[in-house]
Design an enzyme around this catalytic site. Structure first.
Site, PDB file in Angstrom:
ATOM      1  N   THR A 125      40.768  44.731  40.975  1.00 59.77           N
ATOM      2  CA  THR A 125      40.339  45.973  40.317  1.00 59.77           C
ATOM      3  C   THR A 125      41.208  47.166  40.723  1.00 59.77           C
ATOM      4  O   THR A 125      41.737  47.195  41.842  1.00 59.77           O
ATOM      5  CB  THR A 125      38.877  46.269  40.701  1.00 59.77           C
ATOM      6  OG1 THR A 125      38.538  47.597  40.288  1.00 59.77           O
ATOM      7  CG2 THR A 125      38.637  46.192  42.209  1.00 59.77           C
ATOM      8  N   ASP A 126      41.277  48.148  39.835  1.00 61.21           N
ATOM      9  CA  ASP A 126      42.006  49.379  40.181  1.00 61.21           C
ATOM     10  C   ASP A 126      41.267  50.171  41.267  1.00 61.21           C
ATOM     11  O   ASP A 126      41.849  51.080  41.859  1.00 61.21           O
ATOM     12  CB  ASP A 126      42.227  50.249  38.936  1.00 61.21           C
ATOM     13  CG  ASP A 126      40.943  50.712  38.263  1.00 61.21           C
ATOM     14  OD1 ASP A 126      39.846  50.295  38.680  1.00 61.21           O
ATOM     15  OD2 ASP A 126      41.040  51.507  37.294  1.00 61.21           O
ATOM     16  N   GLU A 127      39.999  49.828  41.527  1.00 60.45           N
ATOM     17  CA  GLU A 127      39.236  50.593  42.527  1.00 60.45           C
ATOM     18  C   GLU A 127      39.800  50.422  43.934  1.00 60.45           C
ATOM     19  O   GLU A 127      39.488  51.215  44.817  1.00 60.45           O
ATOM     20  CB  GLU A 127      37.751  50.217  42.476  1.00 60.45           C
ATOM     21  CG  GLU A 127      37.143  50.577  41.133  1.00 60.45           C
ATOM     22  CD  GLU A 127      35.624  50.540  41.106  1.00 60.45           C
ATOM     23  OE1 GLU A 127      35.002  50.810  42.138  1.00 60.45           O
ATOM     24  OE2 GLU A 127      35.093  50.223  40.029  1.00 60.45           O
ATOM     25  N   TYR A 149      32.316  47.963  47.892  1.00 59.95           N
ATOM     26  CA  TYR A 149      32.805  47.029  46.866  1.00 59.95           C
ATOM     27  C   TYR A 149      34.331  47.036  46.820  1.00 59.95           C
ATOM     28  O   TYR A 149      34.983  45.983  46.910  1.00 59.95           O
ATOM     29  CB  TYR A 149      32.236  47.389  45.490  1.00 59.95           C
ATOM     30  CG  TYR A 149      33.018  46.790  44.337  1.00 59.95           C
ATOM     31  CD1 TYR A 149      33.032  45.412  44.130  1.00 59.95           C
ATOM     32  CD2 TYR A 149      33.772  47.587  43.464  1.00 59.95           C
ATOM     33  CE1 TYR A 149      33.768  44.847  43.083  1.00 59.95           C
ATOM     34  CE2 TYR A 149      34.502  47.035  42.425  1.00 59.95           C
ATOM     35  CZ  TYR A 149      34.504  45.667  42.232  1.00 59.95           C
ATOM     36  OH  TYR A 149      35.234  45.111  41.214  1.00 59.95           O
ATOM     37  N   LYS A 153      37.113  44.100  47.721  1.00 57.49           N
ATOM     38  CA  LYS A 153      38.129  43.608  46.784  1.00 57.49           C
ATOM     39  C   LYS A 153      39.529  43.804  47.377  1.00 57.49           C
ATOM     40  O   LYS A 153      40.404  42.941  47.217  1.00 57.49           O
ATOM     41  CB  LYS A 153      38.021  44.326  45.428  1.00 57.49           C
ATOM     42  CG  LYS A 153      36.790  43.982  44.620  1.00 57.49           C
ATOM     43  CD  LYS A 153      36.697  42.523  44.204  1.00 57.49           C
ATOM     44  CE  LYS A 153      37.720  42.129  43.163  1.00 57.49           C
ATOM     45  NZ  LYS A 153      37.486  40.720  42.673  1.00 57.49           N
TER      46      LYS A 153
HETATM   47  P1  NAD Z   1      30.006  39.910  37.040  1.00 62.17           P
HETATM   48  O1  NAD Z   1      29.188  40.484  38.152  1.00 62.17           O
HETATM   49  O2  NAD Z   1      29.522  40.069  35.633  1.00 62.17           O
HETATM   50  O3  NAD Z   1      30.228  38.357  37.278  1.00 62.17           O
HETATM   51  C1  NAD Z   1      30.500  37.807  38.543  1.00 62.17           C
HETATM   52  C2  NAD Z   1      30.148  36.329  38.488  1.00 62.17           C
HETATM   53  O4  NAD Z   1      30.462  35.752  39.759  1.00 62.17           O
HETATM   54  C3  NAD Z   1      28.664  36.063  38.214  1.00 62.17           C
HETATM   55  O5  NAD Z   1      28.536  35.091  37.203  1.00 62.17           O
HETATM   56  C4  NAD Z   1      28.147  35.544  39.548  1.00 62.17           C
HETATM   57  O6  NAD Z   1      27.078  34.610  39.415  1.00 62.17           O
HETATM   58  C5  NAD Z   1      29.393  34.897  40.136  1.00 62.17           C
HETATM   59  N1  NAD Z   1      29.360  34.821  41.603  1.00 62.17           N
HETATM   60  C6  NAD Z   1      29.005  35.804  42.482  1.00 62.17           C
HETATM   61  N2  NAD Z   1      29.085  35.351  43.737  1.00 62.17           N
HETATM   62  C7  NAD Z   1      29.514  34.057  43.673  1.00 62.17           C
HETATM   63  C8  NAD Z   1      29.812  33.070  44.642  1.00 62.17           C
HETATM   64  N3  NAD Z   1      29.650  33.312  45.943  1.00 62.17           N
HETATM   65  N4  NAD Z   1      30.243  31.861  44.218  1.00 62.17           N
HETATM   66  C9  NAD Z   1      30.394  31.611  42.889  1.00 62.17           C
HETATM   67  N5  NAD Z   1      30.112  32.501  41.931  1.00 62.17           N
HETATM   68  C10 NAD Z   1      29.692  33.722  42.313  1.00 62.17           C
HETATM   69  O7  NAD Z   1      31.445  40.540  37.214  1.00 62.17           O
HETATM   70  P2  NAD Z   1      32.570  40.832  36.113  1.00 62.17           P
HETATM   71  O8  NAD Z   1      32.377  42.202  35.607  1.00 62.17           O
HETATM   72  O9  NAD Z   1      32.650  39.692  35.169  1.00 62.17           O
HETATM   73  O10 NAD Z   1      33.871  40.865  37.049  1.00 62.17           O
HETATM   74  C11 NAD Z   1      34.688  39.700  37.231  1.00 62.17           C
HETATM   75  C12 NAD Z   1      35.825  40.043  38.153  1.00 62.17           C
HETATM   76  O11 NAD Z   1      36.564  41.140  37.628  1.00 62.17           O
HETATM   77  C13 NAD Z   1      35.364  40.474  39.548  1.00 62.17           C
HETATM   78  O12 NAD Z   1      36.236  39.918  40.500  1.00 62.17           O
HETATM   79  C14 NAD Z   1      35.483  41.989  39.515  1.00 62.17           C
HETATM   80  O13 NAD Z   1      35.738  42.499  40.811  1.00 62.17           O
HETATM   81  C15 NAD Z   1      36.662  42.183  38.578  1.00 62.17           C
HETATM   82  N6  NAD Z   1      36.662  43.462  37.874  1.00 62.17           N
HETATM   83  C16 NAD Z   1      35.652  43.799  37.030  1.00 62.17           C
HETATM   84  C17 NAD Z   1      35.705  45.018  36.342  1.00 62.17           C
HETATM   85  C18 NAD Z   1      34.641  45.438  35.367  1.00 62.17           C
HETATM   86  O14 NAD Z   1      34.738  46.522  34.799  1.00 62.17           O
HETATM   87  N7  NAD Z   1      33.620  44.635  35.105  1.00 62.17           N
HETATM   88  C19 NAD Z   1      36.769  45.896  36.543  1.00 62.17           C
HETATM   89  C20 NAD Z   1      37.774  45.516  37.441  1.00 62.17           C
HETATM   90  C21 NAD Z   1      37.723  44.292  38.072  1.00 62.17           C
END
Ligand code: NAD
Length: 328
Positions: A125-127, A149, A153
């Site tokens: 993430t950009d965060e 968070y 990351k």
């Molecule tokens: P999300 O919270 O919707 O999904 C995360 C998934 O990971 C869930 O299905 C959860 O059950 C699973 N999970 C959590 N802990 C686990 C574990 N220990 N073992 C196996 N599975 C596990 O998140 P998202 O929004 O789909 O984000 C996905 C990735 O993208 C993350 O790594 C997040 O940091 C990154 N990201 C998201 C955003 C955003 O805007 N949503 C922005 C930047 C980066």
């Protein structure tokens, strides 16, 4: 081609898997997918097809070394989405964030090494960059995470980098801006506001609403990840942006308009602790080196997203309130 996708039942991971199974990624139309997910509160099995000839779903934890040792061998690539992802929850308790995001990534990469997987993309993430007043972050910007968070990351990014540098793992890291689109958990700002407004409830706007976020449609993000997976270089970081910067207040006004709600539906709430003021990504590297370009304009993408939530109350009511209260 066999690909293991972690966090595959979450918002972005499930979009990536559905796109893969639908044949949207050139050269990967026949790819077989193992979808690994712990199904935490954020994961939803219903985000993926109930059955598909090229899909295998495994419920499991990326911290479970024994499971990974059995599961990982035989895959050609791993795309690692699994994470605890909600900043507000990390302010209440950070333990699970560091367990999953840092130790989980390390456990997964150990299994990847042992299992001889050829290619890995670690989704970040950009965060991790912190907050920026002017200009935009390039990939070599120092990491200055401000929330637990973001720190977890950043830790996972460092684990990933070390496994490339130490062990020669063919691994790239992506860092994207805020995603939006269908199937996003209603704890996140856009689905929270949209579902509240559709139900006639007010929306909680942090502070004065001047925090700026850059918005990226989940489909553009996933196409960027696929590009990095197939053409990215080992040890490299690729920013993925949407190019749409809006204050939270401007975003809220757009959502009021799209749902036909008035300004009286906005409730000001105390600002989030250490709330980053502005995120802005410079993603010229992936655009110039890999030919990435986002396709979904924000106006169109946001209107389609609101329409999706309007058309799918059964999905978000279960996610928001639990199965027993979804009919209320
Ligand atoms: P999300 O919270 O919707 O999904 C995360 C998934 O990971 C869930 O299905 C959860 O059950 C699973 N999970 C959590 N802990 C686990 C574990 N220990 N073992 C196996 N599975 C596990 O998140 P998202 O929004 O789909 O984000 C996905 C990735 O993208 C993350 O790594 C997040 O940091 C990154 N990201 C998201 C955003 C955003 O805007 N949503 C922005 C930047 C980066």
């Amino acid at each position: 081609m066999r690909i293991l996708v972690t966090g595959a039942a979450g918002f972005i991971g499930s979009h990536f898997v559905r796109s893969l199974l639908a044949g949207h990624y050139a050269g990967w139309e026949e790819a077989r997918v193992t979808a690994l997910d712990k199904l935490t509160y954020a994961g939803n099995r219903a985000n993926l097809p109930a059955s598909h000839p090229r899909l295998r779903f495994v419920r499991g934890d990326i911290c479970d070394r024994a499971l990974l040792r059995e599961l990982v061998p035989g895959h050609d690539a791993v795309v690692h989405f699994a994470a605890e992802s909600h900043v507000d929850r990390s302010l209440e308790g950070a333990g699970e964030f560091f367990r999953t995001n840092v130790l989980g990534t390390q456990t997964l990469l150990d299994a990847v090494l042992e299992g001889g997987v050829e290619r890995v993309v670690h989704v970040s993430t950009d965060e991790v960059y912190g907050s920026i007043g002017e200009g935009s972050w390039t990939e070599d910007w120092p990491m200055q995470p401000n929330s637990p968070y973001a720190a977890s990351k950043a830790g996972s990014d460092l684990v990933a980098r070390a496994y490339w540098r130490t062990h020669g793992l063919d691994l790239s890291i992506t860092r994207c801006s805020n995603n939006y689109g269908p199937y996003q958990h209603p704890e996140k700002v856009i689905p929270l506001f949209v579902t509240n407004l559709l139900e006639g409830h007010r929306v909680p706007l942090y502070g004065d609403g001047r925090n700026v976020r850059e918005w990226l449609h989940v489909d553009d993000h996933c196409r960027g990840i696929h590009l990095v997976l197939t053409r990215g270089r080992a040890g490299e970081i690729y920013n993925i942006g949407g190019g749409n910067e809006y204050t939270n207040l401007a975003l809220t006004e757009k959502l009021l308009e799209l749902t036909g709600a008035g300004r009286d539906m906005v409730r000001r709430v105390a600002d989030r602790k250490a709330h980053d003021l502005r995120y802005s990504i410079d993603d010229s590297k992936i655009r110039e080196q890999l030919g990435y370009a986002p396709r979904t304009g924000f106006e169109q993408g946001l209107a389609e997203t609101v329409a999706w939530y309007r058309d799918n109350p059964a999905w978000w009511k279960v996610t928001k309130y639990g199965a027993d209260r979804a009919g209320n």
